[in-house]
Design a protein around this motif. Structure first.
Motif: not given
Length: 426
Positions: A13-17, A28-31, A90-92, A308-309
């Motif tokens: 689902x990646x990110x919403x705009x 989350x990606x950085x972690x 995983x997804x946010x 957290x992620x």
């Protein structure tokens, strides 16, 4: 070139705009990168196109629609047939959580079962499950049309809350004090279809932020919330950790832990809403994802060193987690400013806010000439200030000073000039 032997993360689902969504995914990606994970991201085609910088954070990307049930499971089947699997799924995004569960199940990876996620996302089903398990719940009923709901309202005692079955961000959530208000409330629904009418709960509202470690829920903090007066449920302030007696916090943690077990949630992050009433803790909505409202940044200040992620990734990878360190030692607060609706003529004092050293995040979502909409949901937030301090009370006091230093000058506009978005650009 990513290391093909490194563990891999499927980010469904990646990110919403939206600014907040992009920041959550970047965090989350950085972690994930810190743990050496390769990242494959899925999302809808139009969102990938709108967010090229976010898409570029991944090593690979695939267009898979998380809103179409079964699509991620089918895609997973194709990947497995081609000899590919992932170590973590995983997804946010709230609306992607069922797809996350589908993909995790298809790949045989840790996750919440799809039927569990479906149940918690359908508010009436979650209410029924919690009620059957003995938890205090507001009376709740699903209606297919206004006529049947109106009949119910006329034969019951209010106030009531009208809400969609599966939306988010308080969108379409309205308090009714009399049946005649139903028609206007239904016009605010994000989509047509079945909706919920439930008992209005009297009492302060809180949420619990946490993560599953070894299949057991671990509470990171309790968040207190302040809302504008009804009929809408527009949240204007969060404090972390919530100022409250120890016995109240203990009861909240016990109830949330038991509710998560009752709902069979067992993996990832969670954000659980509730009320503290004269009868006790009344459970609200349960979300199998991180909280919104920049709480991820607030928690990182409140619990120094918290990722957290990253905790979710560590849990799957079997890396050591020091649970004793996952407790609040500082405070944070956020305020969503609510200037008078109308056409914005000037903004004064914002640069001073940005320059303050205690500010964790600040965002101005309007510009001179925009029309500020009346506040009905999180989509109508126009200005945000989050600060960190030694305690939540000190953070709130600082917010009072910062908010007082900002001046929004507006002029009234005709109702027809106000759009359904955050602001209408001139």
């Amino acid at each position: 070139m990513p290391d093909q032997t490194a563990p891999s993360l499927l980010f469904v689902g990646g990110a919403a705009n939206a600014t907040l969504a992009v920041d959550v995914v970047a965090t989350a990606v950085a972690q994930a990168r810190k743990r050496g994970l390769r990242i494959h991201m899925t999302n809808q085609e139009e969102t990938f196109a709108a967010l090229p910088a976010t898409t570029a954070l991944a090593d690979a990307a695939s267009v898979v629609d998380f809103e179409k049930r079964g699509e991620h499971a089918a895609w997973a089947g194709e990947r497995l047939a081609a000899g590919e699997n992932f170590d973590i799924v995983f997804g946010v995004r709230e609306m992607a959580q069922e797809a996350v569960a589908e993909a995790a199940e298809a790949f045989g990876r840790p996750g919440n079962p799809p039927h569990v996620v479906n149940r918690v996302r359908n508010k009436d089903a979650a209410r029924a499950a919690l009620s059957a398990a003995g938890f205090l719940q507001p009376a709740c009923q699903v209606f297919a049309d206004a006529a049947s709901a109106l009949e119910f309202l006329k034969n019951s005692t209010g106030p009531w809350v009208v809400k969609p079955r599966d939306a988010m961000g308080s969108e379409g959530v309205t308090r009714l004090d009399e049946p005649a208000q139903l028609e206007a409330a239904l016009k605010l629904m994000p989509h047509q279809g079945a909706f919920i009418v439930e008992e209005f709960v009297e009492g302060p509202e809180y949420s619990v932020e946490g993560v599953f470690i070894g299949g057991a829920p671990h509470m990171l903090a309790v968040t207190s919330k302040e809302l504008l007066p009804p009929p809408h449920f527009f949240e204007v302030e969060y404090l972390i950790p919530a100022p409250m007696p120890e016995e109240t916090e203990r009861e909240i943690v016990e109830q949330v832990t038991a509710a998560l077990h009752a709902l069979e949630v067992r993996f990832g992050q969670f954000h659980v809403e509730l009320w503290v009433t004269e009868r006790g803790v009344v459970m609200g909505e349960v979300h199998v994802r991180n909280a919104g409202g920049w709480i991820h940044r607030m928690l990182a200040h409140v619990i120094p060193g918290l990722e957290w992620f990253g905790l979710v990734f560590d849990d799957v990878l079997g890396l050591p987690i020091d649970k004793a360190a996952l407790v609040p030692s500082r405070g944070a607060a956020i305020r969503f400013l609510t200037p008078t609706p109308g056409r914005l003529l000037a903004i004064e004092g914002w640069e001073e806010v940005l320059a303050h050293p205690a500010v964790l995040y600040a965002e101005l979502a309007v510009a001179v000439g925009d029309v500020i909409h009346p506040y009905e949901s999180v989509e109508h937030r126009v200005a945000t200030i989050a600060v960190g301090a030694d305690t939540a009370i000190e953070a709130r006091d600082l917010l009072d000073k910062l908010e007082a230093s900002v001046r929004f000058v507006t002029e009234p506009v005709e109702p027809a000039a106000v759009s359904a978005g955050v602001a209408e650009h001139a």
